[in-house]
Design an enzyme around this catalytic site. Structure first.
Site: not given
Ligand SMILES: *[C@@H]1O[C@H](CO)[C@@H](O)[C@H](O)[C@H]1NC(C)=O
Length: 294
Positions: A149-150
């Protein structure tokens, strides 16, 4: 005479092993690699057949959260991947799917969106078979889901719902099979709230902590590593390294041997290495060296 000399040499080797920092216990030999970020990296089957990796994570399912889903494998032909997955599994290399990535097409801002995403994942890639849900890899049944989950905002606070749904389907001993739930965050601790809430469920099997491509992580990863491994004692931790010398935070194999490996292996819940990614690794052969330190 010759025998005595041999014994002396042996004693010297044993002595060196005792004082060497690489004598740390806790090696696991586990190396996870990311695949799917470059068409020129070769097939999934080839990655598994290299014998270098103990798990492959395909990346990414990069659109979800608002009724649309998209799998982005950087132009790899999808047709043969189902067979490749089965081949990898047959030779003992589990194959997982990572969601998220570096784009901005994903979010998870409601409980319903989380349940829908679970439903999509389960029916498209795992044991489900819902009419109308396309299965890109046919009847191949994947081994896990990874959260990469950048991007996220405080509104993306339903990853725990997704994680719990996935955990419910982590079937051991039944007709199904284990589902490896993993996450691959940057090293910064604590992680962003949207990921923290999910990890705090305590049900993640593995976390790959990225210590490259982030100035803060490159300098202070050891501090962060201690915090990560202590905060989630039931989770196995993998050191995430880049195989590309051109990427910031690349670690020379010699330093992996003398520093990264022995330090990370002090943690009781050390799991192994994560290598980013297959494309760079194929060029540099990084894993063929560092796998012996994992
Ligand atoms: C990596 O290994 C391959 C196959 O053995 C070889 O052809 C290639 O030259 C190697 N690359 C490097 C950078 O050592």
């Amino acid at each position: 005479m010759a025998r005595a000399a041999t014994l002396l040499v042996l004693a010297a080797i044993v002595g060196a092993a005792l004082v060497s920092p690489a004598a740390a216990t806790g090696k696991t030999g586990q190396v996870t690699v990311f695949w799917g970020r470059n068409k020129d990296e070769g097939s999934l089957r080839e990655a598994c057949d290299s014998g270098l990796y103990t798990m492959v994570i395909m990346s990414f399912l990069n659109v979800y959260g608002h009724g649309k889903y998209n799998l982005d494998l950087s132009g790899h032909p999808i047709a043969g991947i189902g067979d490749d997955i089965k081949h990898c599994q047959y030779i003992g290399v589990p194959v997982s799917l990572s969601i998220g990535g570096f784009g901005t097409g994903y979010s998870l801002t409601s409980k319903q969106a989380a349940l829908d995403l679970f439903d999509h994942l389960w029916n498209a890639y795992f044991g489900g078979s819902k009419p109308g849900v396309h299965r890109p890899f046919g009847d191949a049944w994947l081994d896990g889901v990874d959260l990469f989950l950048e991007h996220g905002t405080p509104a993306d606070r339903y990853y725990d719902v997704l994680a719990l749904e996935l955990a419910k389907h982590n079937i051991r001993g039944g007709p199904g099979k284990p589902l490896h739930l993993t996450a691959t965050p940057r090293c910064t601790f604590p992680p962003a709230g949207y990921l923290k809430k999910a990890l705090d469920t305590g049900i993640f099997e593995r976390v790959h902590v990225r210590i490259y491509d982030d100035g803060n992580c490159e300098a202070y990863w050891q501090l962060a590593w201690d915090k990560w491994t202590k905060a989630y004692p039931a989770t196995k931790f993998y050191v995430g390294m880049t195989a590309s010398e051109m990427t910031h935070g690349w670690i020379h194999p010699k330093n992996v041997y003398y520093d990264t490996a022995p330090f990370s292996q002090k943690a009781e819940n050390y799991g192994g290495f994560m290598i980013w990614d297959r494309y760079y690794d194929k060029q540099s052969n990084y894993t063929s060296i560092v796998k012996y330190y994992a």
